[in-house]
Design an enzyme around this catalytic site. Structure first.
Site, PDB file in Angstrom:
ATOM      1  N   ARG A 231       0.864  -1.171   0.000  1.00 21.68           N
ATOM      2  CA  ARG A 231       0.000   0.000   0.000  1.00 21.68           C
ATOM      3  C   ARG A 231       0.901   1.222   0.000  1.00 21.68           C
ATOM      4  O   ARG A 231       2.000   1.210   0.574  1.00 21.68           O
ATOM      5  CB  ARG A 231      -0.907   0.034   1.239  1.00 21.68           C
ATOM      6  CG  ARG A 231      -2.065  -0.940   1.174  1.00 21.68           C
ATOM      7  CD  ARG A 231      -3.126  -0.472   0.182  1.00 21.68           C
ATOM      8  NE  ARG A 231      -4.321  -1.293   0.225  1.00 21.68           N
ATOM      9  CZ  ARG A 231      -4.537  -2.329  -0.561  1.00 21.68           C
ATOM     10  NH1 ARG A 231      -3.603  -2.700  -1.433  1.00 21.68           N
ATOM     11  NH2 ARG A 231      -5.667  -3.011  -0.491  1.00 21.68           N
ATOM     12  N   GLU A 260      -3.678   7.746  -4.289  1.00 22.51           N
ATOM     13  CA  GLU A 260      -3.994   7.294  -5.650  1.00 22.51           C
ATOM     14  C   GLU A 260      -5.296   7.925  -6.146  1.00 22.51           C
ATOM     15  O   GLU A 260      -6.232   8.102  -5.365  1.00 22.51           O
ATOM     16  CB  GLU A 260      -4.114   5.764  -5.663  1.00 22.51           C
ATOM     17  CG  GLU A 260      -2.810   5.080  -5.302  1.00 22.51           C
ATOM     18  CD  GLU A 260      -2.933   3.561  -5.220  1.00 22.51           C
ATOM     19  OE1 GLU A 260      -4.024   3.027  -5.511  1.00 22.51           O
ATOM     20  OE2 GLU A 260      -1.933   2.924  -4.866  1.00 22.51           O
ATOM     21  N   HIS A 278      -1.161   0.832 -10.055  1.00 29.13           N
ATOM     22  CA  HIS A 278      -1.781  -0.146  -9.156  1.00 29.13           C
ATOM     23  C   HIS A 278      -2.343  -1.334  -9.952  1.00 29.13           C
ATOM     24  O   HIS A 278      -3.554  -1.581  -9.980  1.00 29.13           O
ATOM     25  CB  HIS A 278      -2.874   0.499  -8.306  1.00 29.13           C
ATOM     26  CG  HIS A 278      -3.144  -0.253  -7.033  1.00 29.13           C
ATOM     27  ND1 HIS A 278      -3.621   0.343  -5.895  1.00 29.13           N
ATOM     28  CD2 HIS A 278      -2.994  -1.568  -6.717  1.00 29.13           C
ATOM     29  CE1 HIS A 278      -3.770  -0.564  -4.940  1.00 29.13           C
ATOM     30  NE2 HIS A 278      -3.392  -1.738  -5.429  1.00 29.13           N
TER      31      HIS A 278
END
Length: 319
Positions: A231, A260, A278
């Site tokens: 993360r 993000e 991602h």
């Protein structure tokens, strides 16, 4: 099963179309985005959430007294306030087990791309640089020690792949694992000092926030490479930018970020970092499997009160 008889599920986040279609076949769906009134929310016993969307916390749970399960689309569940879920007696499930191999594949690809500078080489060819001379020699994976920060199911899948590359492997976790033959180090900093590639694959959340900080990056050293597929919160982004700019570490490969999809301009400007949007589990087959696992957790709870993959914190709530 008639529409009226279908169990009710609140969909709290955007989900892939295939997953939504399957949910609508099995359940009576309510969309949180439709602005549901309090009476509807109060009677719904189940929720479908996603790591790809916003947080689920006390404000929503307080409006759903009948809620007993949140089935999360994703192996991570830091999007859910676990303390609030526990306070309301709500089981949380994830999609553990169906995306491990995909994320591990992506991690190896990102590692090789970062060390061998594959995106930079691609840009070099496209810009006509090869016509003027050879691309500069890259660093190598040969002779390196790879530290895995978080040797859970995905970490082990990454290690299995790395075994085939003939590199040394070490790890850090809360405690050493009796059935693991790799060396264990008692802290992230100690692991970084013992290796020259650090792969972060720990869960997100408060406990791991900025686990990779300036001290860990200094310990990794000037030939060191950081790979983050965990993360964005796990890495102190400001410290990472400084380390990349100053040569404290050699390079980084990142699939996740603190905010993000906003990637800091300072990272975008650097040539010694590989940036992915991602992509860890982002393949058709794996996202479909994740959706099915989420649906199976909901169906198992409605049928037997025993979902397939409850997260550890809420396991005691399973009947």
């Amino acid at each position: 099963m008639s529409v009226a008889a279908r169990p009710e599920v609140l969909v709290a986040a955007a989900l892939p179309p295939v997953t939504m279609a399957a949910l609508e076949t099995r359940f009576a769906i309510h969309q949180l985005s439709d602005g549901l009134d309090t009476a509807i929310l109060a009677r719904i016993p189940a929720m479908a959430a996603s790591t790809l969307a916003g947080p689920i916390g006390e404000a929503l749970l307080a409006r759903m007294p009948a809620l007993r399960i949140i089935a999360n689309f994703g192996v991570g569940y830091d999007n859910i306030d676990i303390a609030a879920a526990l306070a309301h007696g709500v089981i949380v499930t994830n999609t553990g087990g169906v995306l491990d191999e995909e994320v591990a594949d992506l991690t190896i690809g990102l590692l090789l791309a970062t060390i061998r500078r594959l995106p930079q080489a691609d840009r070099f060819v496209r810009a006509g640089g090869w016509l003027k001379g050879a691309f500069p020699l890259s660093p190598s994976l040969r002779g390196r020690t790879i530290g895995i920060l978080g040797l859970g199911a995905i970490g082990k899948a990454i290690a299995r792949r790395l075994d085939g590359f003939g590199v040394a492997i070490a790890y850090h976790g809360r405690s050493p694992q009796a059935d693991v033959g790799y060396p264990w180090y008692p802290s992230a900093e100690a692991l970084a000092a013992a290796c020259d590639v650090l792969i972060a694959i720990v869960p997100g959340g408060v406990a791991t926030r900025h686990l990779v900080d300036a001290a860990v990056l200094r310990a990794l050293g000037p030939s060191g490479v950081l790979i983050n597929v965990a993360r964005g919160s796990v890495v102190d982004e400001d410290a990472l930018v400084t380390a990349l700019q100053a040569g404290t570490i050699a390079a980084a490969g990142l699939d996740v970020y603190a905010d993000e999809p906003r990637v800091p301009g300072a990272l975008l400007a650097l040539d010694n970092v590989v940036l992915l949007p991602h992509l860890g589990s982002a393949s058709d087959v794996t996202r479909q499997a994740m959706g099915q696992r989420m649906i199976d957790n909901l169906a198992a709870w409605f049928d037997t009160a025993r979902p397939l993959t409850p997260v550890p914190e809420t396991l005691h709530l399973v009947g």
